[in-house]
Design an enzyme around this catalytic site. Sequence first.
Site, mmCIF file in Angstrom:
data_model
loop_
_atom_site.group_PDB
_atom_site.id
_atom_site.type_symbol
_atom_site.label_atom_id
_atom_site.label_comp_id
_atom_site.label_asym_id
_atom_site.label_seq_id
_atom_site.Cartn_x
_atom_site.Cartn_y
_atom_site.Cartn_z
ATOM 1 N N HIS A 72 0.866 -1.175 0.000
ATOM 2 C CA HIS A 72 0.000 0.000 0.000
ATOM 3 C C HIS A 72 0.900 1.221 0.000
ATOM 4 C CE1 HIS A 72 -2.798 2.932 1.942
ATOM 5 N NE2 HIS A 72 -3.624 2.321 1.130
ATOM 6 N N GLY A 122 -4.453 -0.660 14.935
ATOM 7 C CA GLY A 122 -4.682 -0.224 13.562
ATOM 8 C C GLY A 122 -5.800 -1.010 12.905
ATOM 9 N N ASN A 177 -3.155 9.561 13.569
ATOM 10 C CA ASN A 177 -4.382 9.991 14.246
ATOM 11 C C ASN A 177 -4.053 11.232 15.081
ATOM 12 O OD1 ASN A 177 -6.594 10.192 16.226
ATOM 13 N ND2 ASN A 177 -7.303 8.303 15.251
ATOM 14 N N ARG A 191 -6.831 21.005 13.169
ATOM 15 C CA ARG A 191 -5.612 20.215 12.886
ATOM 16 C C ARG A 191 -4.576 21.198 12.356
ATOM 17 N NH1 ARG A 191 -4.872 17.415 8.031
ATOM 18 N NH2 ARG A 191 -7.076 17.635 7.601
ATOM 19 N N SER A 213 -5.076 19.517 0.712
ATOM 20 C CA SER A 213 -4.197 18.949 -0.314
ATOM 21 C C SER A 213 -4.667 19.312 -1.713
ATOM 22 C CB SER A 213 -4.122 17.426 -0.146
ATOM 23 O OG SER A 213 -5.416 16.871 -0.144
#
Lengths: 119, 614
Positions: B13, B183, B311, B527, B559
């Site tokens: 991944h 996870g 996280n 954030r 983004s």
Amino acid sequence: MSSIDGGKARARVKKLFFRKLLPLSDMARRGAAYFPMGADPSAATYYVARNATRMSRGDFEAPVCADENEFGKKLAALWERSGNPELAKCAPEMAACAGLLYAPEEIDDEVSPFIYVMF
Amino acid sequence: MSTTILGISSFYHDSAAALVRDGEIVAAAQEERFSRKKHDPRFPRHAINYCLEEAFIEADELDAIVFYDNPLLTWDRVVKNCVMAGEPAFEQFEKAAASILGIKLWVQDYARRTLGCLGRSGRVLFTDHHFAHAASAFYPSPFREAAILTLDGVGEWDTTAIGRGDDDGIELAQVIEYPHSLGLLYSAFTYFCGFKVNSGEYKLMGLAPYGRPVYERIIRDNLIDLKDDGSFRLNMEYFGYLDSFRMTNERFDALFGGPPRQPESRITRREMDLAMSVQAVLEDAVLRLARHARRESGAPNLVMAGGVALNCVANGKLLREGIFDHIWIQPASGDAGGALGAALMAAHGYFGSPRRMSPGGRDTLKGSYLGPAYSSAEVRAFLERHGYPYERIEDPDGRARTVAQALADGKVTGFLSGRMEFGPRALGARSIIGDPRSETMQSTMNLKIKYRESFRPFAPSCLAENAAEYFDLDVESPYMLLVAPVREERCIPFDREAFYNNEDMLQIINQARSDLPAITHVDFSARVQTVHPDDHPDYYRLIRAFREITGFGVIINTSFNVRGEPIVCSPADAYRCFMRTEMDLLVLEDCLLWKSNQPAFAEAGDWRKDYELD
């Protein structure tokens, strides 16, 4: 990302699973489990202490497998060391499967030295 | 003698490559940015090629090529998992055999075929997965010694590792082993709530503040046994990942009142409350693990990596808890960061390169700006070749003022500046930016620019020295990995109870929650990215100019991509994304392009079909 295309490889993997591994499942269920499936009220902690807490130079080199024979030998040795002789016996068959499954991605175009440039 | 090492992560991944020379990080990039395939798992030949170019070397000058994972141990886990699971696991076994025996085992062949050689050592080296994560966190950190905590889905056997880093290197002493994984627990809820595993975890975290932890007790009583020392076990009777391609099973469904939410269907109160509930359990586990790591290591500082370390809500709680004096988290904490960690691990642990520390006390990750950059000349050549109208403003301050004024006027801007970021977050090099003061900007940017779910919050970038004016945050957060409360005096109270009694998310999204509504989440958190002038001077200058114009030293930073698309890399990627969306302005280094001046943008087919929804 990949699937087994070759009929021969597919048949070999199926045989490996059903004839070699599946018979071990009963043993695993009867108590020789490879890992715990749930809580243990009597355990003070669930941390596992690592045997080797640092990576040695040899650890960096150990997983290299030049061909399926070397893979089979290393796999068997790993399982002998970890007290799983029943799996070590399956290592040659797994090595044979690895030889049949070996299917590197097709690299179908040249990598341009400017591939990351915008044109 | 100089030592140059290439690190690789791939075949699972988010493939990536990283290059380290004498312990210094030279370059790192994810394959998806070049191939334009999100989370591309293929051998990262484009990323490798970029790294070699950045270092001005040929492949035969590499001292080593290092892979981030041990395929023998991964196969050991797969076999034992399938034996334990029995006949239902056959499909899983078949797929894993193709992936590991057919591909991952032969990484050395891939490297030789791609590079034409294996460098000076003539072979590929390997690191253990969690050692790679640990190295990616410890070696670039600003700490001489630190406790190490790595948390992810699984790597070989380990899902959690606790250790220590110091002048003698990295030691990992204790682990939690598969299938017991924070996870995978979080991914199970991600799946159950209708999001994609391995990418939707971020959405689940963003959804959590809309909910209440009403299922927390059920989770603790049935799914996880969490000890005081942070160690834990899952109850595998409720999970599907041992013997199927599902994360959860029918017992899990029964526990939470029905089957999983279908992807893209309406989000209900159940999903919001589940998100909050599992988030609460995760945070508790992380705090207990951190306390244990502090006790065991004796170190005053903590470094973290692994997917769970992304996280940022849990990270913010950890910071505020004060268990450690300081914490540092690797921004490329997922598998991509394993490439960097593998290279660093080999540099220091195999070749004995001395560790490089920043004399200024900051980290050595270079702001995570480790990817390709494009010069003004390259940008102009691109624009002129295609006949795209642009305005060039060479003076950096003048350019910053022009862009800041556009933001203040409500213009949404695509911003490409300097080297591309390594890791999942855009940090001002490949970002879409906007004015956080607007009450409608969150839904506008989500729906008209990003084409993503309207509930998802946006993050703020602020000047490092002004962060405390806006947020309860007294440390730097250069990588957007810490969630902090918006200062209370800036917040506008609203009736949360009324919201909890209905399911209309839009009702709350479009309600002003502070004087910075577009970056203030429904729980009055944000954030935060703090921007330091040394890390990205142009981005810093822009925020400063926005402050001079508006009085607010904060902008929205998200983004530069649309949903399902990898973050843009090149000017061509950026222009394409700009023209496909309702952005108003595009900044490509020192060139400004206004949407209103651009020629019609014609594409063959519907570009939305190019991207699988994440």
